[in-house]
Motif scaffolding. Structure first.
Motif, short mmCIF file in Angstrom:
data_model
loop_
_atom_site.label_atom_id
_atom_site.label_comp_id
_atom_site.label_asym_id
_atom_site.label_seq_id
_atom_site.Cartn_x
_atom_site.Cartn_y
_atom_site.Cartn_z
N GLN A 13 38.76 44.08 41.36
CA GLN A 13 39.18 42.49 42.04
C GLN A 13 38.84 41.31 42.71
O GLN A 13 37.79 42.22 43.55
N ALA A 14 38.21 40.64 42.64
CA ALA A 14 38.08 39.33 43.17
C ALA A 14 38.45 39.88 44.27
O ALA A 14 39.76 39.50 44.57
N LYS A 87 32.55 38.74 44.71
CA LYS A 87 32.82 37.97 43.61
C LYS A 87 32.71 37.94 42.46
O LYS A 87 31.84 38.66 42.13
N PRO A 88 33.36 37.45 41.42
CA PRO A 88 33.20 38.45 39.63
C PRO A 88 31.76 37.85 39.15
O PRO A 88 30.85 38.91 38.43
N GLU A 89 30.68 36.59 40.53
CA GLU A 89 29.46 36.74 40.17
C GLU A 89 28.02 37.62 40.94
O GLU A 89 27.20 37.70 40.75
N SER A 121 36.69 41.64 38.59
CA SER A 121 37.37 40.63 37.66
C SER A 121 37.67 39.62 38.64
O SER A 121 38.12 40.50 39.68
N SER A 122 38.24 38.78 37.79
CA SER A 122 38.37 37.35 38.53
C SER A 122 39.98 37.51 38.71
O SER A 122 41.03 38.37 37.68
#
Length: 122
Positions: A13-14, A87-89, A121-122
């Motif tokens: 997770q983020a 981060k998702p990015e 994942s965000s």
């Protein structure tokens, strides 16, 4: 030539953390400059961190400074990428690479692992 094997990717997770590992096969990393690159779908392969064996200096991409840390374990002949505050990015396939010359472009690295997927994942 040195063969390279990555491990440690996964789904997180983020805000979470992962540590990637890279091990040599056939030869030692001791005289190689090492780097981590990543490639997201539809994007070019980009440098994450590069480390010189001669002096130990490490260069980081601006996008990961302060969050990712490259380390080299000379005794166990491993390199690592500690990734915090993900981060998702940051989602991409991460590659470990080795080279007898020091550089920050993928073309300067001759030996690559198969890559390990990191999904945030965000």
């Amino acid at each position: 030539q040195v063969h390279v094997v990555e491990s440690g990717g996964g789904l997180v997770q983020a805000g979470g953390s992962l540590r990637l590992s890279c091990a040599p096969s056939g030869r030692t990393f001791i005289n190689y400059n090492m780097a981590w690159f990543r490639q997201a779908p539809g994007k070019e392969r980009e440098l994450v961190a590069a480390n010189s064996f001669n002096g130990g200096a490490t260069d980081y991409a601006d996008s990961v400074k302060g969050r990712f840390t490259f380390s080299r374990d000379v005794v166990n002949d491993r390199v690592y990428l500690q990734m915090n505050k993900l981060k998702p990015e940051d989602t991409a396939v991460y590659y470990c690479a080795a080279s007898v010359i020091y550089g920050m472009g993928p073309d300067e690295y001759a030996d690559w692992g198969q890559g390990t997927q990191v999904t945030v994942s965000s």
